[in-house]
Design a protein around this motif. Structure first.
Motif, PDB file in Angstrom:
ATOM      1  N   TYR A  28       0.816  -1.209   0.000  1.00 12.19           N
ATOM      2  CA  TYR A  28       0.000   0.000   0.000  1.00 12.19           C
ATOM      3  C   TYR A  28       0.850   1.260   0.000  1.00 12.19           C
ATOM      4  O   TYR A  28       0.383   2.339   0.307  1.00 12.19           O
ATOM      5  N   HIS A  31       2.210   4.347   3.392  1.00 12.05           N
ATOM      6  CA  HIS A  31       1.357   4.232   4.572  1.00 12.05           C
ATOM      7  C   HIS A  31       0.646   2.884   4.572  1.00 12.05           C
ATOM      8  O   HIS A  31      -0.175   2.616   3.705  1.00 12.05           O
ATOM      9  N   GLU A  32       0.986   2.066   5.545  1.00  7.69           N
ATOM     10  CA  GLU A  32       0.335   0.764   5.673  1.00  7.69           C
ATOM     11  C   GLU A  32      -1.083   0.963   6.197  1.00  7.69           C
ATOM     12  O   GLU A  32      -1.344   1.839   7.004  1.00  7.69           O
ATOM     13  N   ARG A  33      -1.996   0.150   5.703  1.00  3.01           N
ATOM     14  CA  ARG A  33      -3.395   0.227   6.129  1.00  3.01           C
ATOM     15  C   ARG A  33      -3.685  -0.939   7.067  1.00  3.01           C
ATOM     16  O   ARG A  33      -3.155  -2.026   6.898  1.00  3.01           O
ATOM     17  N   SER A  34      -4.572  -0.711   8.019  1.00  2.00           N
ATOM     18  CA  SER A  34      -4.937  -1.760   8.975  1.00  2.00           C
ATOM     19  C   SER A  34      -5.801  -2.813   8.283  1.00  2.00           C
ATOM     20  O   SER A  34      -6.387  -2.565   7.220  1.00  2.00           O
ATOM     21  N   GLN A  37      -9.261  -1.527   7.770  1.00  2.00           N
ATOM     22  CA  GLN A  37      -9.388  -0.613   6.627  1.00  2.00           C
ATOM     23  C   GLN A  37      -9.433  -1.388   5.311  1.00  2.00           C
ATOM     24  O   GLN A  37     -10.222  -1.068   4.421  1.00  2.00           O
ATOM     25  N   LYS A  38      -8.593  -2.400   5.209  1.00  2.00           N
ATOM     26  CA  LYS A  38      -8.561  -3.208   3.989  1.00  2.00           C
ATOM     27  C   LYS A  38      -9.879  -3.959   3.800  1.00  2.00           C
ATOM     28  O   LYS A  38     -10.414  -4.028   2.692  1.00  2.00           O
ATOM     29  N   ASP A  41     -12.509  -1.595   2.646  1.00  2.00           N
ATOM     30  CA  ASP A  41     -12.328  -1.278   1.222  1.00  2.00           C
ATOM     31  C   ASP A  41     -12.932  -2.366   0.337  1.00  2.00           C
ATOM     32  O   ASP A  41     -13.612  -2.081  -0.650  1.00  2.00           O
TER      33      ASP A  41
END
Length: 72
Positions: A28, A31-34, A37-38, A41
């Motif tokens: 990503y 900035h890594e997404r939690s 969050q993924k 999405d």
């Protein structure tokens, strides 16, 4: 075969999405997404019809793929 995501129990759908997100290993960027969050999405993309849940009889697995790649 396409699986209507609306027909799945919420817990089952969450498990399928989490499994998909964890195996994808997508970068990503900076900035890594939690995980949450993924998952959100992917749910949004399902709700918008951008992606589909697909059952593979050959592999006996469920996958998530872009609608335009589905040949059912």
């Amino acid at each position: 075969m396409m699986i209507p995501w609306q027909d799945l129990a919420p817990e089952t759908l969450d498990s399928l999405i989490e499994s998909f997100v964890l195996r994808e290993g997508t970068d990503y960027g900076e900035h890594e997404r939690s995980l949450e969050q993924k998952v959100a999405d992917v749910k949004r993309q399902l709700q918008n019809g951008e992606i589909l849940l697909v059952w593979s009889e050959l592999h006996e697995t469920v996958n998530i793929m872009p609608r335009n790649q589905f040949r059912g």
